[in-house]
Write an enzyme that holds these catalytic residues in place. Structure first.
Site, mmCIF file in Angstrom:
data_model
loop_
_atom_site.group_PDB
_atom_site.id
_atom_site.type_symbol
_atom_site.label_atom_id
_atom_site.label_comp_id
_atom_site.label_asym_id
_atom_site.label_seq_id
_atom_site.Cartn_x
_atom_site.Cartn_y
_atom_site.Cartn_z
ATOM 1 N N LYS A 1 -15.933 14.166 -72.598
ATOM 2 C CA LYS A 1 -16.806 15.046 -73.389
ATOM 3 C C LYS A 1 -15.965 16.202 -73.918
ATOM 4 O O LYS A 1 -15.701 17.162 -73.219
ATOM 5 C CB LYS A 1 -17.977 15.590 -72.574
ATOM 6 C CG LYS A 1 -18.913 16.445 -73.430
ATOM 7 C CD LYS A 1 -19.973 17.138 -72.603
ATOM 8 C CE LYS A 1 -20.817 18.032 -73.492
ATOM 9 N NZ LYS A 1 -20.047 19.143 -74.089
ATOM 10 N N ASP B 1 -0.688 19.200 -69.975
ATOM 11 C CA ASP B 1 0.155 19.381 -71.163
ATOM 12 C C ASP B 1 1.282 20.374 -70.915
ATOM 13 O O ASP B 1 2.384 20.217 -71.446
ATOM 14 C CB ASP B 1 -0.691 19.848 -72.345
ATOM 15 C CG ASP B 1 -1.400 18.692 -73.043
ATOM 16 O OD1 ASP B 1 -1.316 17.560 -72.526
ATOM 17 O OD2 ASP B 1 -2.031 18.919 -74.092
ATOM 18 N N SER C 1 -16.039 17.762 -69.654
ATOM 19 C CA SER C 1 -16.139 19.020 -70.375
ATOM 20 C C SER C 1 -15.160 20.075 -69.859
ATOM 21 O O SER C 1 -13.960 19.948 -70.034
ATOM 22 C CB SER C 1 -17.595 19.508 -70.301
ATOM 23 O OG SER C 1 -17.836 20.552 -71.167
#
Length: 455
Positions: free
Chosen positions: A313, A299, A288
Protein backbone atom coordinates in the site's frame (compact mmCIF):
# COMPACT_ATOMS: atom_id res chain seq x y z
CA UNK A 1 -2.53 8.11 7.28
CA UNK A 2 -3.98 11.43 8.10
CA UNK A 3 -3.33 14.88 6.80
CA UNK A 4 -6.16 17.27 7.59
CA UNK A 5 -7.00 19.92 5.06
CA UNK A 6 -9.66 22.57 5.53
CA UNK A 7 -11.70 23.43 2.49
CA UNK A 8 -13.98 26.38 2.07
CA UNK A 9 -16.78 27.18 -0.34
CA UNK A 10 -16.58 29.67 -3.15
CA UNK A 11 -19.56 31.24 -4.88
CA UNK A 12 -19.32 32.04 -8.56
CA UNK A 13 -21.64 34.84 -9.61
CA UNK A 14 -22.45 34.96 -13.29
CA UNK A 15 -23.58 38.15 -15.03
CA UNK A 16 -26.43 38.18 -17.49
CA UNK A 17 -24.19 38.07 -20.55
CA UNK A 18 -22.20 35.13 -19.18
CA UNK A 19 -25.41 33.28 -18.43
CA UNK A 20 -26.58 33.87 -21.97
CA UNK A 21 -23.38 32.40 -23.35
CA UNK A 22 -23.69 29.44 -20.99
CA UNK A 23 -27.25 28.80 -22.18
CA UNK A 24 -25.97 28.35 -25.71
CA UNK A 25 -23.23 25.94 -24.67
CA UNK A 26 -23.89 22.16 -24.60
CA UNK A 27 -24.56 21.06 -21.04
CA UNK A 28 -21.49 19.77 -19.27
CA UNK A 29 -21.64 15.98 -18.92
CA UNK A 30 -20.89 16.22 -15.22
CA UNK A 31 -23.89 18.44 -14.53
CA UNK A 32 -26.07 16.20 -16.70
CA UNK A 33 -25.13 13.20 -14.57
CA UNK A 34 -25.76 15.16 -11.37
CA UNK A 35 -29.22 15.97 -12.66
CA UNK A 36 -29.69 12.27 -13.42
CA UNK A 37 -28.74 11.47 -9.83
CA UNK A 38 -31.40 13.88 -8.57
CA UNK A 39 -33.99 12.32 -10.89
CA UNK A 40 -33.18 8.81 -9.69
CA UNK A 41 -33.32 9.87 -6.03
CA UNK A 42 -36.74 11.47 -6.63
CA UNK A 43 -38.02 8.32 -8.35
CA UNK A 44 -36.82 6.10 -5.50
CA UNK A 45 -38.45 8.40 -2.96
CA UNK A 46 -41.78 8.26 -4.82
CA UNK A 47 -41.88 4.68 -6.14
CA UNK A 48 -40.00 2.44 -3.69
CA UNK A 49 -42.17 -0.10 -1.89
CA UNK A 50 -41.57 1.43 1.57
CA UNK A 51 -40.60 4.95 2.68
CA UNK A 52 -36.87 5.64 2.30
CA UNK A 53 -34.31 7.60 4.28
CA UNK A 54 -32.85 10.05 1.78
CA UNK A 55 -29.90 10.86 4.04
CA UNK A 56 -28.96 7.18 4.19
CA UNK A 57 -29.24 6.85 0.41
CA UNK A 58 -27.10 9.89 -0.27
CA UNK A 59 -24.42 8.75 2.20
CA UNK A 60 -24.37 5.35 0.47
CA UNK A 61 -24.01 7.08 -2.90
CA UNK A 62 -21.10 9.14 -1.59
CA UNK A 63 -19.40 6.03 -0.24
CA UNK A 64 -19.96 4.23 -3.54
CA UNK A 65 -18.49 7.13 -5.49
CA UNK A 66 -15.35 7.20 -3.36
CA UNK A 67 -14.76 3.43 -3.28
CA UNK A 68 -15.05 3.36 -7.08
CA UNK A 69 -11.81 5.37 -7.15
CA UNK A 70 -9.62 2.92 -5.24
CA UNK A 71 -9.86 0.67 -2.15
CA UNK A 72 -8.68 3.36 0.28
CA UNK A 73 -10.75 6.39 -0.73
CA UNK A 74 -14.03 6.66 1.12
CA UNK A 75 -16.65 8.95 2.58
CA UNK A 76 -16.70 9.06 6.37
CA UNK A 77 -20.03 10.02 7.96
CA UNK A 78 -19.72 12.18 11.11
CA UNK A 79 -19.47 9.14 13.41
CA UNK A 80 -16.86 7.51 11.16
CA UNK A 81 -14.77 10.67 11.16
CA UNK A 82 -14.82 10.70 14.95
CA UNK A 83 -13.76 7.04 15.01
CA UNK A 84 -10.79 7.81 12.76
CA UNK A 85 -9.59 10.53 15.11
CA UNK A 86 -9.89 8.18 18.08
CA UNK A 87 -7.81 5.50 16.36
CA UNK A 88 -4.99 7.85 15.44
CA UNK A 89 -4.96 9.19 19.00
CA UNK A 90 -4.31 5.65 20.23
CA UNK A 91 -7.43 4.50 22.09
CA UNK A 92 -10.95 3.25 21.30
CA UNK A 93 -13.40 0.50 22.22
CA UNK A 94 -13.67 -2.41 19.80
CA UNK A 95 -12.17 -5.74 18.73
CA UNK A 96 -8.81 -4.51 17.37
CA UNK A 97 -8.85 -4.86 13.58
CA UNK A 98 -7.49 -2.84 10.68
CA UNK A 99 -9.82 -3.51 7.74
CA UNK A 100 -10.33 -2.57 4.11
CA UNK A 101 -12.92 -3.28 1.40
CA UNK A 102 -12.71 -4.73 -2.10
CA UNK A 103 -15.36 -6.14 -4.40
CA UNK A 104 -18.08 -5.97 -1.78
CA UNK A 105 -16.00 -7.86 0.79
CA UNK A 106 -14.37 -6.44 3.91
CA UNK A 107 -10.98 -8.00 4.63
CA UNK A 108 -8.57 -7.85 7.53
CA UNK A 109 -5.33 -6.01 6.78
CA UNK A 110 -3.96 -6.74 10.24
CA UNK A 111 -5.17 -7.64 13.75
CA UNK A 112 -3.85 -5.35 16.47
CA UNK A 113 -1.40 -6.81 18.95
CA UNK A 114 -3.07 -8.20 22.04
CA UNK A 115 -6.58 -7.26 20.91
CA UNK A 116 -9.61 -9.58 21.05
CA UNK A 117 -9.36 -10.46 17.35
CA UNK A 118 -5.64 -11.26 17.52
CA UNK A 119 -6.17 -13.46 20.56
CA UNK A 120 -8.91 -15.33 18.69
CA UNK A 121 -6.51 -16.20 15.86
CA UNK A 122 -7.72 -13.75 13.20
CA UNK A 123 -5.08 -13.26 10.46
CA UNK A 124 -4.34 -10.79 7.63
CA UNK A 125 -6.45 -11.57 4.58
CA UNK A 126 -9.38 -13.07 6.52
CA UNK A 127 -12.74 -12.02 5.08
CA UNK A 128 -15.46 -10.83 7.48
CA UNK A 129 -18.44 -12.94 6.40
CA UNK A 130 -21.09 -12.68 9.12
CA UNK A 131 -21.58 -10.25 12.03
CA UNK A 132 -24.14 -11.15 14.70
CA UNK A 133 -25.99 -13.38 12.27
CA UNK A 134 -26.12 -10.78 9.49
CA UNK A 135 -24.36 -11.38 6.18
CA UNK A 136 -21.58 -8.80 5.85
CA UNK A 137 -21.33 -9.00 2.05
CA UNK A 138 -21.89 -5.60 0.49
CA UNK A 139 -21.32 -3.65 3.71
CA UNK A 140 -18.88 -0.74 3.62
CA UNK A 141 -15.85 -0.46 5.86
CA UNK A 142 -17.67 2.19 7.92
CA UNK A 143 -20.71 -0.05 8.35
CA UNK A 144 -18.60 -3.02 9.42
CA UNK A 145 -16.60 -0.80 11.77
CA UNK A 146 -19.82 0.46 13.36
CA UNK A 147 -20.96 -3.11 14.00
CA UNK A 148 -17.64 -4.22 15.47
CA UNK A 149 -17.26 -1.24 17.78
CA UNK A 150 -19.38 -0.79 20.87
CA UNK A 151 -19.46 -0.47 24.61
CA UNK A 152 -16.69 -2.15 26.57
CA UNK A 153 -17.70 -5.60 27.82
CA UNK A 154 -20.31 -6.26 25.15
CA UNK A 155 -19.84 -9.10 22.67
CA UNK A 156 -20.10 -9.51 18.92
CA UNK A 157 -20.20 -12.79 16.99
CA UNK A 158 -18.09 -12.75 13.81
CA UNK A 159 -17.43 -15.38 11.15
CA UNK A 160 -14.18 -15.08 9.19
CA UNK A 161 -13.43 -16.84 5.90
CA UNK A 162 -9.90 -17.96 5.10
CA UNK A 163 -8.55 -19.61 1.95
CA UNK A 164 -7.96 -23.30 2.46
CA UNK A 165 -9.66 -23.46 5.86
CA UNK A 166 -13.09 -23.90 7.41
CA UNK A 167 -14.86 -20.69 8.49
CA UNK A 168 -13.63 -19.30 11.80
CA UNK A 169 -16.61 -18.48 14.04
CA UNK A 170 -15.69 -16.52 17.14
CA UNK A 171 -17.37 -14.39 19.77
CA UNK A 172 -15.30 -11.30 20.51
CA UNK A 173 -15.72 -9.25 23.65
CA UNK A 174 -15.19 -5.56 22.98
CA UNK A 175 -12.62 -3.81 25.12
CA UNK A 176 -10.72 -0.57 25.26
CA UNK A 177 -8.07 -0.90 22.57
CA UNK A 178 -5.39 1.27 24.07
CA UNK A 179 -2.84 0.85 21.38
CA UNK A 180 0.60 0.60 22.91
CA UNK A 181 2.39 1.53 19.75
CA UNK A 182 5.92 0.53 20.82
CA UNK A 183 7.11 -2.24 23.11
CA UNK A 184 10.58 -3.68 23.61
CA UNK A 185 12.73 -6.13 25.50
CA UNK A 186 16.33 -7.28 25.79
CA UNK A 187 17.09 -10.63 24.15
CA UNK A 188 20.62 -11.57 25.20
CA UNK A 189 23.00 -9.23 23.37
CA UNK A 190 20.25 -7.63 21.31
CA UNK A 191 17.31 -5.29 21.68
CA UNK A 192 13.92 -6.30 20.29
CA UNK A 193 11.50 -3.48 19.40
CA UNK A 194 7.94 -4.13 18.29
CA UNK A 195 5.88 -1.37 16.63
CA UNK A 196 2.23 -2.44 16.42
CA UNK A 197 0.83 0.69 14.75
CA UNK A 198 1.89 4.21 13.83
CA UNK A 199 -0.04 6.80 15.82
CA UNK A 200 0.58 10.17 17.45
CA UNK A 201 2.57 8.56 20.27
CA UNK A 202 4.91 6.34 18.24
CA UNK A 203 7.92 8.64 17.94
CA UNK A 204 7.97 9.43 21.66
CA UNK A 205 7.38 5.79 22.67
CA UNK A 206 10.21 4.62 20.41
CA UNK A 207 12.68 7.02 22.02
CA UNK A 208 11.57 5.96 25.50
CA UNK A 209 11.83 2.25 24.61
CA UNK A 210 15.35 2.54 23.18
CA UNK A 211 16.47 4.54 26.22
CA UNK A 212 15.10 1.85 28.54
CA UNK A 213 16.76 -0.99 26.62
CA UNK A 214 20.12 0.82 26.71
CA UNK A 215 19.76 1.18 30.46
CA UNK A 216 18.93 -2.50 30.91
CA UNK A 217 21.95 -3.57 28.83
CA UNK A 218 24.45 -0.83 27.90
CA UNK A 219 26.43 -3.39 25.84
CA UNK A 220 23.72 -4.22 23.28
CA UNK A 221 25.19 -5.27 19.91
CA UNK A 222 22.20 -4.64 17.64
CA UNK A 223 18.43 -4.29 17.36
CA UNK A 224 15.48 -5.98 15.66
CA UNK A 225 12.61 -3.71 14.60
CA UNK A 226 9.49 -5.86 14.19
CA UNK A 227 6.87 -4.40 11.79
CA UNK A 228 5.06 -7.65 10.97
CA UNK A 229 1.26 -7.35 10.77
CA UNK A 230 1.53 -3.60 11.29
CA UNK A 231 -1.15 -2.13 9.05
CA UNK A 232 0.27 1.40 9.11
CA UNK A 233 -0.99 4.70 10.47
CA UNK A 234 0.28 8.27 10.41
CA UNK A 235 2.88 9.46 7.92
CA UNK A 236 4.47 11.69 10.54
CA UNK A 237 5.00 8.69 12.80
CA UNK A 238 6.69 6.67 10.05
CA UNK A 239 8.99 9.59 9.30
CA UNK A 240 9.86 9.90 13.01
CA UNK A 241 10.70 6.18 13.26
CA UNK A 242 12.88 6.25 10.14
CA UNK A 243 14.60 9.41 11.33
CA UNK A 244 15.46 7.71 14.63
CA UNK A 245 17.90 5.40 12.81
CA UNK A 246 19.19 7.66 10.03
CA UNK A 247 21.76 10.45 10.14
CA UNK A 248 20.81 12.09 6.85
CA UNK A 249 19.09 11.66 3.51
CA UNK A 250 15.57 11.40 2.17
CA UNK A 251 13.13 9.18 4.02
CA UNK A 252 10.19 9.21 1.63
CA UNK A 253 8.61 11.37 -1.05
CA UNK A 254 4.96 11.67 -1.97
CA UNK A 255 3.93 12.72 -5.46
CA UNK A 256 0.48 13.82 -6.59
CA UNK A 257 -1.02 14.22 -10.05
CA UNK A 258 0.84 17.46 -10.83
CA UNK A 259 4.63 17.97 -10.89
CA UNK A 260 4.48 20.66 -8.22
CA UNK A 261 2.69 18.28 -5.82
CA UNK A 262 5.85 16.66 -4.52
CA UNK A 263 6.71 16.58 -0.84
CA UNK A 264 9.98 15.19 0.47
CA UNK A 265 10.78 14.17 4.03
CA UNK A 266 14.41 14.00 5.14
CA UNK A 267 16.27 12.73 8.17
CA UNK A 268 17.98 14.96 10.69
CA UNK A 269 21.35 14.14 12.30
CA UNK A 270 21.20 11.69 15.17
CA UNK A 271 20.96 7.88 15.24
CA UNK A 272 19.36 6.68 18.48
CA UNK A 273 21.22 3.33 18.36
CA UNK A 274 24.57 4.85 17.37
CA UNK A 275 25.03 2.91 14.13
CA UNK A 276 24.60 -0.57 15.62
CA UNK A 277 23.36 -3.29 13.24
CA UNK A 278 19.60 -3.18 12.66
CA UNK A 279 17.21 -5.79 11.22
CA UNK A 280 13.65 -4.94 10.13
CA UNK A 281 11.09 -7.76 10.16
CA UNK A 282 8.18 -7.53 7.68
CA UNK A 283 5.50 -9.78 6.17
CA UNK A 284 2.47 -9.41 3.91
CA UNK A 285 0.55 -7.84 6.81
CA UNK A 286 3.07 -4.95 6.94
CA UNK A 287 1.45 -2.04 5.12
CA UNK A 288 1.69 1.66 4.44
CA UNK A 289 3.70 3.41 7.17
CA UNK A 290 5.50 0.12 7.89
CA UNK A 291 6.60 0.00 4.25
CA UNK A 292 7.85 3.58 4.37
CA UNK A 293 10.13 2.69 7.28
CA UNK A 294 11.34 -0.59 5.78
CA UNK A 295 11.93 1.05 2.39
CA UNK A 296 13.86 4.00 3.80
CA UNK A 297 16.13 1.89 6.00
CA UNK A 298 16.72 -0.63 3.21
CA UNK A 299 17.53 1.98 0.54
CA UNK A 300 20.02 3.73 2.84
CA UNK A 301 21.55 0.32 3.69
CA UNK A 302 20.92 1.15 7.33
CA UNK A 303 19.06 -2.10 8.00
CA UNK A 304 18.74 -5.62 6.68
CA UNK A 305 15.14 -6.50 5.88
CA UNK A 306 14.07 -10.04 6.81
CA UNK A 307 10.75 -11.81 6.25
CA UNK A 308 8.27 -11.73 3.38
CA UNK A 309 7.33 -9.09 0.80
CA UNK A 310 5.10 -6.47 2.38
CA UNK A 311 1.48 -5.63 1.52
CA UNK A 312 2.13 -2.95 -1.11
CA UNK A 313 0.00 0.00 0.00
CA UNK A 314 1.94 2.97 -1.33
CA UNK A 315 -0.81 5.56 -1.63
CA UNK A 316 -1.47 8.70 0.41
CA UNK A 317 -4.91 9.44 1.83
CA UNK A 318 -5.78 13.01 2.74
CA UNK A 319 -8.65 13.46 5.19
CA UNK A 320 -10.75 16.50 4.29
CA UNK A 321 -13.37 17.49 6.89
CA UNK A 322 -16.69 18.64 5.46
CA UNK A 323 -18.08 21.68 7.28
CA UNK A 324 -15.46 21.16 9.99
CA UNK A 325 -16.57 17.54 10.38
CA UNK A 326 -20.27 18.27 10.88
CA UNK A 327 -20.98 16.43 7.61
CA UNK A 328 -18.20 13.91 8.09
CA UNK A 329 -15.12 13.86 5.89
CA UNK A 330 -13.59 12.53 2.69
CA UNK A 331 -10.59 10.26 2.90
CA UNK A 332 -9.25 10.57 -0.61
CA UNK A 333 -6.10 9.28 -2.28
CA UNK A 334 -4.00 12.28 -3.30
CA UNK A 335 -0.50 10.89 -3.96
CA UNK A 336 1.78 7.86 -4.09
CA UNK A 337 4.74 7.13 -1.82
CA UNK A 338 8.24 6.53 -3.16
CA UNK A 339 11.28 5.19 -1.33
CA UNK A 340 14.55 7.21 -1.35
CA UNK A 341 15.75 5.32 -4.46
CA UNK A 342 12.61 6.35 -6.34
CA UNK A 343 10.94 2.94 -6.12
CA UNK A 344 7.17 2.83 -5.82
CA UNK A 345 5.65 0.89 -2.93
CA UNK A 346 2.20 0.80 -4.54
CA UNK A 347 1.07 -2.75 -5.48
CA UNK A 348 4.71 -3.94 -5.29
CA UNK A 349 5.65 -3.78 -1.62
CA UNK A 350 9.10 -3.99 -0.06
CA UNK A 351 11.04 -7.15 -0.86
CA UNK A 352 13.22 -8.52 1.97
CA UNK A 353 16.98 -8.93 1.72
CA UNK A 354 16.54 -12.36 3.30
CA UNK A 355 13.27 -14.06 2.44
CA UNK A 356 12.07 -16.15 5.35
CA UNK A 357 8.58 -17.44 6.13
CA UNK A 358 7.46 -17.93 9.71
CA UNK A 359 5.92 -21.36 9.08
CA UNK A 360 5.52 -23.96 6.37
CA UNK A 361 1.85 -22.89 6.05
CA UNK A 362 2.92 -19.31 5.38
CA UNK A 363 5.39 -20.54 2.75
CA UNK A 364 2.56 -22.38 1.01
CA UNK A 365 0.48 -19.21 0.94
CA UNK A 366 3.29 -17.31 -0.80
CA UNK A 367 3.62 -20.13 -3.31
CA UNK A 368 0.04 -19.60 -4.45
CA UNK A 369 -0.87 -16.09 -5.58
CA UNK A 370 -4.60 -16.54 -4.98
CA UNK A 371 -3.84 -17.13 -1.29
CA UNK A 372 -1.53 -14.13 -0.81
CA UNK A 373 -3.40 -11.07 0.44
CA UNK A 374 -1.86 -7.86 -0.89
CA UNK A 375 -2.70 -4.51 -2.44
CA UNK A 376 -2.21 -6.10 -5.87
CA UNK A 377 -5.23 -8.33 -5.18
CA UNK A 378 -7.58 -5.33 -5.32
CA UNK A 379 -9.22 -4.92 -8.71
CA UNK A 380 -9.43 -1.13 -8.21
CA UNK A 381 -5.92 -0.62 -6.81
CA UNK A 382 -3.79 2.18 -8.27
CA UNK A 383 -0.93 1.03 -10.45
CA UNK A 384 2.66 1.44 -9.36
CA UNK A 385 3.29 4.21 -11.96
CA UNK A 386 6.81 2.91 -12.70
CA UNK A 387 6.00 -0.14 -14.82
CA UNK A 388 7.09 -2.65 -12.18
CA UNK A 389 4.91 -5.43 -10.79
CA UNK A 390 4.75 -7.40 -7.59
CA UNK A 391 6.62 -10.66 -7.67
CA UNK A 392 4.38 -13.60 -8.52
CA UNK A 393 3.88 -16.87 -6.64
CA UNK A 394 7.12 -18.55 -5.62
CA UNK A 395 8.62 -20.69 -2.93
CA UNK A 396 10.26 -18.60 -0.18
CA UNK A 397 14.01 -19.04 0.22
CA UNK A 398 13.70 -20.30 3.79
CA UNK A 399 10.86 -21.92 5.71
CA UNK A 400 10.87 -23.98 8.91
CA UNK A 401 10.01 -27.64 8.52
CA UNK A 402 6.88 -29.32 9.85
CA UNK A 403 8.69 -30.25 13.08
CA UNK A 404 9.77 -26.68 13.93
CA UNK A 405 8.41 -25.81 17.43
CA UNK A 406 5.24 -23.71 17.16
CA UNK A 407 6.28 -21.52 20.09
CA UNK A 408 9.59 -20.59 18.42
CA UNK A 409 9.56 -17.65 16.00
CA UNK A 410 11.74 -18.71 13.06
CA UNK A 411 11.78 -15.28 11.39
CA UNK A 412 12.93 -13.67 14.63
CA UNK A 413 15.59 -16.34 15.12
CA UNK A 414 17.00 -15.59 11.68
CA UNK A 415 16.91 -11.87 12.43
CA UNK A 416 19.12 -12.49 15.46
CA UNK A 417 21.41 -14.61 13.25
CA UNK A 418 21.79 -11.62 10.92
CA UNK A 419 22.73 -9.42 13.88
CA UNK A 420 25.31 -11.99 15.02
CA UNK A 421 26.81 -11.69 11.52
CA UNK A 422 27.04 -7.94 12.01
CA UNK A 423 24.29 -7.34 9.44
CA UNK A 424 26.41 -8.89 6.67
CA UNK A 425 24.38 -11.55 4.86
CA UNK A 426 27.55 -12.96 3.28
CA UNK A 427 28.68 -13.88 6.80
CA UNK A 428 25.30 -15.31 7.82
CA UNK A 429 25.41 -18.79 9.25
CA UNK A 430 23.63 -21.48 7.24
CA UNK A 431 20.02 -22.24 8.05
CA UNK A 432 19.72 -24.80 10.86
CA UNK A 433 18.91 -28.43 10.15
CA UNK A 434 15.31 -29.17 9.26
CA UNK A 435 14.84 -25.89 7.38
CA UNK A 436 13.51 -25.90 3.83
CA UNK A 437 15.90 -23.90 1.63
CA UNK A 438 15.33 -23.10 -2.05
CA UNK A 439 17.99 -21.54 -4.33
CA UNK A 440 16.52 -18.05 -4.63
CA UNK A 441 12.82 -18.50 -4.23
CA UNK A 442 11.75 -20.88 -6.96
CA UNK A 443 9.13 -19.38 -9.27
CA UNK A 444 6.00 -21.50 -9.60
CA UNK A 445 3.02 -21.25 -11.90
CA UNK A 446 0.83 -23.22 -9.55
CA UNK A 447 1.66 -25.11 -6.40
CA UNK A 448 1.04 -28.87 -6.26
CA UNK A 449 -2.27 -29.94 -4.73
CA UNK A 450 -0.63 -31.28 -1.59
CA UNK A 451 0.63 -27.79 -0.66
CA UNK A 452 -2.85 -26.37 -0.09
CA UNK A 453 -2.58 -24.23 3.06
CA UNK A 454 -4.23 -25.53 6.19
CA UNK A 455 -4.04 -22.55 8.52
Amino acid sequence: MRKLLLVGCAALVLGGSAAAVASQTPRNETFRMLELFGDVLAMVEQAYVVPVDNKKLIEAALQGMMTALDPHSNYLPPDGFGDLRERTEGQYSGVGLTISSEGGLVKVISPMDGGPAARAGVMPGDVISVIDGQNAAGLTVSEVSDKLRGATGTSVSVTFLRDGSDPLEVTLTREIIKVESVTGRVEGDFGYIRIATFNENTGRELTETITRLKTENPALKGYVLDLRNNGGGLLTASVAVSDAFLERGEIVSQRGRRPEQIERYSARPGDLIDGLPLVVLINYGSASASEIVAGALKDHERATVVGLTSFGKGSVQTVIPLRNGADGALSITTARYYTPSGSSIQKIGIEPDLEVSRSVEEARIVSRSNFTYSEAAYATALDASIGAERRGPHTPVEAPGEDWPEDKDYQLERAFDVLRAGGDLSQLAAAPAGIIVTPAGTEVAEAPAETTPEE
